[in-house]
Design a protein around this motif. Structure first.
Motif, PDB file in Angstrom:
ATOM      1  N   LYS A 105     -17.055  17.671  24.141  1.00  0.00           N
ATOM      2  CA  LYS A 105     -17.522  17.549  22.763  1.00  0.00           C
ATOM      3  C   LYS A 105     -17.663  16.378  22.210  1.00  0.00           C
ATOM      4  CE  LYS A 105     -16.613  20.448  18.546  1.00  0.00           C
ATOM      5  NZ  LYS A 105     -15.875  21.280  18.031  1.00  0.00           N
ATOM      6  N   HIS A 106     -16.937  15.428  22.336  1.00  0.00           N
ATOM      7  CA  HIS A 106     -16.951  14.184  21.684  1.00  0.00           C
ATOM      8  C   HIS A 106     -17.412  13.044  22.237  1.00  0.00           C
ATOM      9  CE1 HIS A 106     -15.136  16.134  17.818  1.00  0.00           C
ATOM     10  NE2 HIS A 106     -14.446  16.773  18.571  1.00  0.00           N
ATOM     11  N   GLY A 107     -17.577  12.993  23.457  1.00  0.00           N
ATOM     12  CA  GLY A 107     -17.860  11.959  24.103  1.00  0.00           C
ATOM     13  C   GLY A 107     -16.910  10.969  24.404  1.00  0.00           C
ATOM     14  N   ALA A 108     -15.704  11.316  24.273  1.00  0.00           N
ATOM     15  CA  ALA A 108     -14.382  10.348  24.314  1.00  0.00           C
ATOM     16  C   ALA A 108     -14.356   9.430  25.496  1.00  0.00           C
ATOM     17  CB  ALA A 108     -13.230  11.319  24.184  1.00  0.00           C
ATOM     18  N   ARG A 109     -14.099   8.340  25.376  1.00  0.00           N
ATOM     19  CA  ARG A 109     -13.760   7.285  26.438  1.00  0.00           C
ATOM     20  C   ARG A 109     -12.489   7.014  26.732  1.00  0.00           C
ATOM     21  NH1 ARG A 109     -18.566   2.927  24.545  1.00  0.00           N
ATOM     22  NH2 ARG A 109     -20.349   4.535  24.969  1.00  0.00           N
ATOM     23  N   ARG A 110     -11.748   7.477  25.803  1.00  0.00           N
ATOM     24  CA  ARG A 110     -10.250   6.956  25.758  1.00  0.00           C
ATOM     25  C   ARG A 110      -9.322   8.196  25.137  1.00  0.00           C
ATOM     26  NH1 ARG A 110      -7.693   1.232  23.475  1.00  0.00           N
ATOM     27  NH2 ARG A 110      -6.034   1.454  24.930  1.00  0.00           N
ATOM     28  N   VAL A 111      -8.078   8.329  25.808  1.00  0.00           N
ATOM     29  CA  VAL A 111      -7.159   9.286  25.166  1.00  0.00           C
ATOM     30  C   VAL A 111      -5.917   8.557  25.043  1.00  0.00           C
ATOM     31  CG1 VAL A 111      -6.207  11.757  25.520  1.00  0.00           C
ATOM     32  CG2 VAL A 111      -8.406  11.324  26.423  1.00  0.00           C
ATOM     33  N   VAL A 112      -5.267   8.719  24.085  1.00  0.00           N
ATOM     34  CA  VAL A 112      -4.087   8.204  23.610  1.00  0.00           C
ATOM     35  C   VAL A 112      -3.171   9.505  23.406  1.00  0.00           C
ATOM     36  CG1 VAL A 112      -2.566   6.798  22.319  1.00  0.00           C
ATOM     37  CG2 VAL A 112      -4.967   6.159  22.820  1.00  0.00           C
ATOM     38  N   PHE A 113      -2.170   9.418  24.147  1.00  0.00           N
ATOM     39  CA  PHE A 113      -1.094  10.598  23.989  1.00  0.00           C
ATOM     40  C   PHE A 113       0.101   9.903  23.392  1.00  0.00           C
ATOM     41  CE2 PHE A 113      -3.282  11.559  27.997  1.00  0.00           C
ATOM     42  CZ  PHE A 113      -3.771  12.976  27.649  1.00  0.00           C
ATOM     43  N   LEU A 114       0.322  10.672  22.229  1.00  0.00           N
ATOM     44  CA  LEU A 114       1.645  10.197  21.376  1.00  0.00           C
ATOM     45  C   LEU A 114       3.010  10.691  21.628  1.00  0.00           C
ATOM     46  CD1 LEU A 114      -0.300  10.341  17.670  1.00  0.00           C
ATOM     47  CD2 LEU A 114       0.106   8.427  19.288  1.00  0.00           C
ATOM     48  N   GLY A 115       3.372  10.401  22.902  1.00  0.00           N
ATOM     49  CA  GLY A 115       4.550  10.939  23.435  1.00  0.00           C
ATOM     50  C   GLY A 115       4.653  12.518  24.038  1.00  0.00           C
ATOM     51  N   ASP A 116       5.909  12.416  24.661  1.00  0.00           N
ATOM     52  CA  ASP A 116       6.113  13.723  25.348  1.00  0.00           C
ATOM     53  C   ASP A 116       4.793  14.294  26.153  1.00  0.00           C
ATOM     54  OD1 ASP A 116       8.339  13.418  23.895  1.00  0.00           O
ATOM     55  OD2 ASP A 116       8.414  15.007  22.728  1.00  0.00           O
ATOM     56  N   PHE A 117       4.389  13.559  27.026  1.00  0.00           N
ATOM     57  CA  PHE A 117       3.596  14.208  27.905  1.00  0.00           C
ATOM     58  C   PHE A 117       3.982  14.942  28.965  1.00  0.00           C
ATOM     59  CE2 PHE A 117       0.794  13.159  31.722  1.00  0.00           C
ATOM     60  CZ  PHE A 117      -0.446  13.390  31.442  1.00  0.00           C
ATOM     61  N   LEU A 118       5.248  14.682  29.325  1.00  0.00           N
ATOM     62  CA  LEU A 118       5.978  15.783  30.305  1.00  0.00           C
ATOM     63  C   LEU A 118       7.222  16.180  29.553  1.00  0.00           C
ATOM     64  CD1 LEU A 118       5.857  13.450  33.567  1.00  0.00           C
ATOM     65  CD2 LEU A 118       4.555  15.170  32.900  1.00  0.00           C
ATOM     66  N   HIS A 119       7.397  17.428  29.789  1.00  0.00           N
ATOM     67  CA  HIS A 119       8.666  17.950  29.088  1.00  0.00           C
ATOM     68  C   HIS A 119      10.116  17.501  29.577  1.00  0.00           C
ATOM     69  CE1 HIS A 119      10.562  20.755  26.513  1.00  0.00           C
ATOM     70  NE2 HIS A 119      11.303  21.227  27.480  1.00  0.00           N
ATOM     71  N   ALA A 120       9.920  17.975  30.933  1.00  0.00           N
ATOM     72  CA  ALA A 120      11.202  17.438  31.817  1.00  0.00           C
ATOM     73  C   ALA A 120      10.955  17.287  33.071  1.00  0.00           C
ATOM     74  CB  ALA A 120      11.937  18.873  31.552  1.00  0.00           C
ATOM     75  N   ARG A 121      12.013  17.030  33.926  1.00  0.00           N
ATOM     76  CA  ARG A 121      11.640  16.643  35.330  1.00  0.00           C
ATOM     77  C   ARG A 121      11.068  17.811  36.390  1.00  0.00           C
ATOM     78  NH1 ARG A 121      13.203  11.986  36.708  1.00  0.00           N
ATOM     79  NH2 ARG A 121      14.877  10.794  35.590  1.00  0.00           N
ATOM     80  N   ALA A 122      11.256  18.851  35.744  1.00  0.00           N
ATOM     81  CA  ALA A 122      10.279  20.130  36.235  1.00  0.00           C
ATOM     82  C   ALA A 122       8.832  20.004  36.325  1.00  0.00           C
ATOM     83  CB  ALA A 122      10.846  21.293  35.874  1.00  0.00           C
ATOM     84  N   ALA A 123       8.525  19.054  35.520  1.00  0.00           N
ATOM     85  CA  ALA A 123       7.054  18.888  35.203  1.00  0.00           C
ATOM     86  C   ALA A 123       6.356  17.897  36.588  1.00  0.00           C
ATOM     87  CB  ALA A 123       6.684  18.080  33.889  1.00  0.00           C
ATOM     88  N   HIS A 124       7.231  17.478  37.292  1.00  0.00           N
ATOM     89  CA  HIS A 124       6.931  16.714  38.515  1.00  0.00           C
ATOM     90  C   HIS A 124       6.730  17.750  39.644  1.00  0.00           C
ATOM     91  CE1 HIS A 124       7.492  12.499  37.151  1.00  0.00           C
ATOM     92  NE2 HIS A 124       8.396  12.940  36.288  1.00  0.00           N
ATOM     93  N   LEU A 161     -12.396  18.995  24.651  1.00  0.00           N
ATOM     94  CA  LEU A 161     -12.818  17.802  23.517  1.00  0.00           C
ATOM     95  C   LEU A 161     -13.173  16.507  23.965  1.00  0.00           C
ATOM     96  CD1 LEU A 161      -9.054  18.098  21.794  1.00  0.00           C
ATOM     97  CD2 LEU A 161     -11.482  18.532  21.043  1.00  0.00           C
ATOM     98  N   VAL A 162     -13.063  16.198  25.260  1.00  0.00           N
ATOM     99  CA  VAL A 162     -13.687  15.037  25.864  1.00  0.00           C
ATOM    100  C   VAL A 162     -15.122  15.283  25.994  1.00  0.00           C
ATOM    101  CG1 VAL A 162     -13.996  13.513  27.955  1.00  0.00           C
ATOM    102  CG2 VAL A 162     -11.696  14.170  27.258  1.00  0.00           C
TER     103      VAL A 162
END
Length: 216
Positions: free
Chosen positions: A67-86, A64-65
């Motif tokens: 294809k669209h030449g994006a300069r910024r990405v905003v994540f609308l929450g729940d980037f990590l699911h749980a502590r296991a994501a670390h 996506l970055v």
């Protein structure tokens, strides 16, 4: 792939088949509910689930970055699911992705899973904010029911819409576009979905993965 343009709050947004929104004026990708580490969290509990979801999510972002030449990405929450994501394997994959995009601005609007999982590693260089976060006419949120004066862009629900005939039914990820808020589908692999019933004034746009279609 065929996107659909919608105009909300005086701005043009593109609803992308890849389950994301692009704001051309700001060169911004908007992603909801990527849930890094969800599969790892299930495996940590002994549930046999597929591997490779982190790589799949990162490859989707890469595409996506570019294809669209994006300069910024905003994540609308729940980037990590749980502590296991670390876990080191997940973190190393995300850091390698970040090193490929050093100039890309990243922002996370904290969601409910982020509060339990903890913030992403500082080395990822992600700006962390709480909802609602105003940018232009929009209020960037995780929960769609947050009280805000701006037009809300939110996730949390993982909306899907059921297309049914007499003999079969199909559940497709969807965008719910209303007069005061838009709910984005979950971007992450292995995140499931919740069937939504449109409220008065809602327009539903489903994505097949190849194209976005208006169904209501």
């Amino acid at each position: 792939m065929s996107a659909v343009a919608v105009r909300v709050a005086g701005e043009n947004l593109l609803l992308l088949p890849e389950k994301a929104v692009y704001w051309p004026l700001e060169k911004m990708l908007i992603i909801a509910d990527i849930h890094f580490g969800k599969a790892a969290a299930f495996r940590a509990l002994g549930v046999p689930v597929p591997r490779g979801t982190t790589s799949e999510n990162l490859a989707g972002l890469d595409a996506l970055v570019a294809k669209h030449g994006a300069r910024r990405v905003v994540f609308l929450g729940d980037f990590l699911h749980a502590r296991a994501a670390h876990a080191s394997s997940t973190q190393l994959a995300m850091l390698a992705w970040r090193q490929r995009h050093p100039d890309l601005e990243l922002m996370l609007v904290r969601g409910n899973h982020d509060l339990h999982a903890g913030d992403p590693a500082a080395a990822l260089g992600i700006e962390l904010v709480d909802e609602p976060h105003a940018i232009g006419p929009f209020a960037f949120c995780h929960h769609p029911d947050v009280d805000t004066p701006g037009y809300a862009l939110a996730g949390h629900v993982h909306p899907v819409y059921v297309l049914a005939t007499r003999f079969d039914a199909l559940r497709l990820p969807c965008f719910v576009v209303g007069s005061a808020r838009m709910i984005l589908p979950s971007f992450g692999a292995f995140t499931g979905g919740h069937a939504v019933k449109p409220e008065p004034g809602d327009n539903i746009y489903v994505t097949s993965g190849d194209a976005v279609h208006s169904v209501r």
